[in-house]
Scaffold this active site. Structure first.
Site, short mmCIF file in Angstrom:
data_model
loop_
_atom_site.label_atom_id
_atom_site.label_comp_id
_atom_site.label_asym_id
_atom_site.label_seq_id
_atom_site.Cartn_x
_atom_site.Cartn_y
_atom_site.Cartn_z
N SER A 111 -10.24 -5.65 10.34
CA SER A 111 -11.49 -5.06 9.88
C SER A 111 -12.24 -6.13 9.11
O SER A 111 -11.71 -6.67 8.12
CB SER A 111 -11.20 -3.84 9.00
OG SER A 111 -12.35 -3.09 8.76
N ARG A 137 2.28 1.16 10.35
CA ARG A 137 1.78 1.48 9.01
C ARG A 137 2.94 1.43 8.03
O ARG A 137 3.73 2.35 7.91
CB ARG A 137 1.13 2.87 9.02
CG ARG A 137 0.26 3.17 7.81
CD ARG A 137 -0.39 4.54 7.94
NE ARG A 137 -1.28 4.60 9.08
CZ ARG A 137 -2.57 4.23 9.07
NH1 ARG A 137 -3.09 3.75 7.97
NH2 ARG A 137 -3.31 4.35 10.15
N GLU A 190 -6.67 -0.46 15.67
CA GLU A 190 -7.23 -1.46 14.75
C GLU A 190 -6.21 -2.53 14.38
O GLU A 190 -5.07 -2.22 14.04
CB GLU A 190 -7.73 -0.77 13.47
CG GLU A 190 -8.30 -1.74 12.44
CD GLU A 190 -8.32 -1.18 11.03
OE1 GLU A 190 -8.28 -1.99 10.09
OE2 GLU A 190 -8.35 0.06 10.87
N ARG A 249 0.95 -5.85 12.72
CA ARG A 249 0.30 -5.20 13.86
C ARG A 249 0.16 -6.14 15.04
O ARG A 249 0.22 -5.71 16.19
CB ARG A 249 -1.06 -4.65 13.43
CG ARG A 249 -0.93 -3.50 12.44
CD ARG A 249 -2.22 -2.72 12.28
NE ARG A 249 -2.01 -1.58 11.37
CZ ARG A 249 -2.81 -0.54 11.27
NH1 ARG A 249 -3.92 -0.49 12.01
NH2 ARG A 249 -2.55 0.44 10.44
N ARG A 269 0.84 -1.20 0.00
CA ARG A 269 0.00 0.00 0.00
C ARG A 269 0.88 1.25 0.00
O ARG A 269 1.86 1.33 0.74
CB ARG A 269 -0.92 0.01 1.22
CG ARG A 269 -1.89 -1.17 1.24
CD ARG A 269 -2.84 -1.12 2.41
NE ARG A 269 -3.65 -2.34 2.45
CZ ARG A 269 -4.54 -2.61 3.40
NH1 ARG A 269 -4.74 -1.75 4.39
NH2 ARG A 269 -5.24 -3.74 3.36
#
Length: 425
Positions: free
Chosen positions: A351, A276, A348, A390, A261
């Site tokens: 999801s 991230r 988070e 994460r 990403r």
């Protein structure tokens, strides 16, 4: 993708659902564009039929030796042939315009999704576990991680910001987490393991909703392919342009893949640490099922992700996302947020979304209900089970010790080859 007939038949309902997403009414604009498309298509069909009939009439006139009538009809056919290519192009252009409008509109929220503007309006559903009481001030993983092999500096020199290299035992811990997740999802939760392509074509990303709106968040290759931002793209597209046999449903897929990403929309967020990254690994879960099974499948998928956090004894909370915080393709989403001691907050880590028939329409993925002749669109669901990087951060921070070491969770012991603790170098 949205059903144009449903928009024509219930424009007020469509606009009301868009309003929950914070969007202006669009039904009138869409219906007007579609009416233009339909008018051109109808005119095209009439002219094509006229051309065909005229061609037959020419033969009849020639057979009757009526050359004057034959010549007159030939002139009509010539005029039609000259006009038809223009009309065919007009039909293609108007069809593409309607499709572009529909492709740019997010999924409509389910009735039980709370309305809200952003993450502040999300609703907490449940909590699990109790945050650990430290007898020292817990540190951020970015501060003590380098001493146990989390190499940001070396990675930055070769790849730039938002990359990291894992070295030594911490690399093994990362691998252990990934293998534990994959083994649990395939064994305990009966997801089928897939090793999918990491490079896909445009239509795959259109199918799952990353294109056309989120192109800037993706990495595009020189040969026109895209690096996947999540295995959701590859796994969901396994049923594109298919009529899936009813007796094979539900399909449940899982994959451990790298994800890529650009993080174009996250400037300034999580610039430190491993939260991230441009490149990370994730165990993805995807389910494909008939519409009447998707709500139960959603709960099942959430439980599969929760099971990983519970096995690792990581405190977390389950959040129902509001309309303003849901992803583009989702009609209902639960987030799992893990406790990070250094930040004294939940972040988070997974999801999990029910997309209804939104992606299936874009992919033309269908099934035939028992006893029915017509096909219907499938429902698709996806979620992280979990994001490996994460989860690594959560383990590092929740299991850190005062001396900078990190205790290995018991459930990972069989993957660690006897290593029970990561020691600072």
């Amino acid at each position: 993708m949205h059903d144009i007939r449903a928009i024509r038949d219930n424009p007020a309902t469509f606009d009301a659902a868009l309003a929950k997403r914070g969007l202006a009414p669009l039904s009138a604009e869409i219906v007007q564009a579609d009416e233009k498309r339909r008018a051109i298509a109808t005119e095209l069909q009439v002219n094509q039929a006229s051309r065909n009939e005229a061609s037959k009439a020419i033969g009849q006139a020639m057979a009757a030796k009526d050359s004057a009538r034959a010549d007159a009809i030939k002139a009509e056919v010539a005029a039609l042939k000259e006009r038809l290519p223009e009309m065919e192009q007009e039909e293609r252009d108007t069809t593409a315009a309607v499709e572009a409008m529909l492709l740019a509109i997010p999924n409509l929220p389910a009735d039980d999704v709370p309305q809200g503007a952003d993450e502040a309006d999300n609703v907490e559903v449940a909590r699990w576990g109790k945050p650990r009481d430290f007898d020292f001030t817990p540190r951020d993983h970015a501060d003590f991680g380098p001493a146990i092999g989390l190499d940001f500096e070396g990675a930055a020199k070769m790849a730039g910001a938002r990359f990291a290299a894992l070295r030594g035992p911490i690399a093994r811990l990362h691998r252990a987490l990934a293998q534990f997740m994959l083994d649990t999802q395939t064994g305990t939760n009966a997801y089928e393991e897939v090793n999918p392509p990491l490079l896909v074509r445009d239509e795959a990303l259109y199918g799952t909703g990353q294109l056309p709106k989120f192109a800037e968040d993706l990495f595009h290759t020189t040969d026109g392919r895209w690096l996947i931002p999540t295995a959701e793209v590859s796994l969901t597209n396994l049923v594109r342009e298919q009529i899936v046999p009813l007796d094979t449903l539900p399909l449940r897929f899982t994959a451990l893949t790298p994800c890529f990403r650009s993080e174009a929309g996250s400037a300034g967020r999580d610039t430190r640490g491993y939260i991230r990254q441009h490149q990370f690994e994730k165990v993805e879960l995807v389910a494909i099922c008939p519409p009447d099974q998707s709500e139960a499948e959603h709960e099942r998928m959430v439980a599969a992700a929760e099971g990983i956090l519970q096995a690792l004894d990581l405190p977390y909370r389950k959040m129902l996302l509001c309309t303003g915080d849901m992803g583009f393709s989702a009609r209902k989403t639960f987030d799992l947020e893990v406790w990070l001691p250094s930040q004294q907050t939940y972040r988070e880590i997974s999801s999990i979304s029910n997309c209804g028939d939104f992606q299936a329409r874009r992919m033309n993925a269908r099934f035939k209900p028992e006893g029915e002749k017509a096909t219907r669109f499938l429902h698709t669901l996806n979620g992280s089970g979990l994001a490996v990087g994460r989860t690594l951060v959560a383990v590092l921070e929740n299991y850190q010790q005062a001396d900078g070491s990190v205790v290995i969770p018991e459930v990972l012991a069989r993957y660690m080859g006897g290593v029970t603790k990561l020691e600072p170098r």
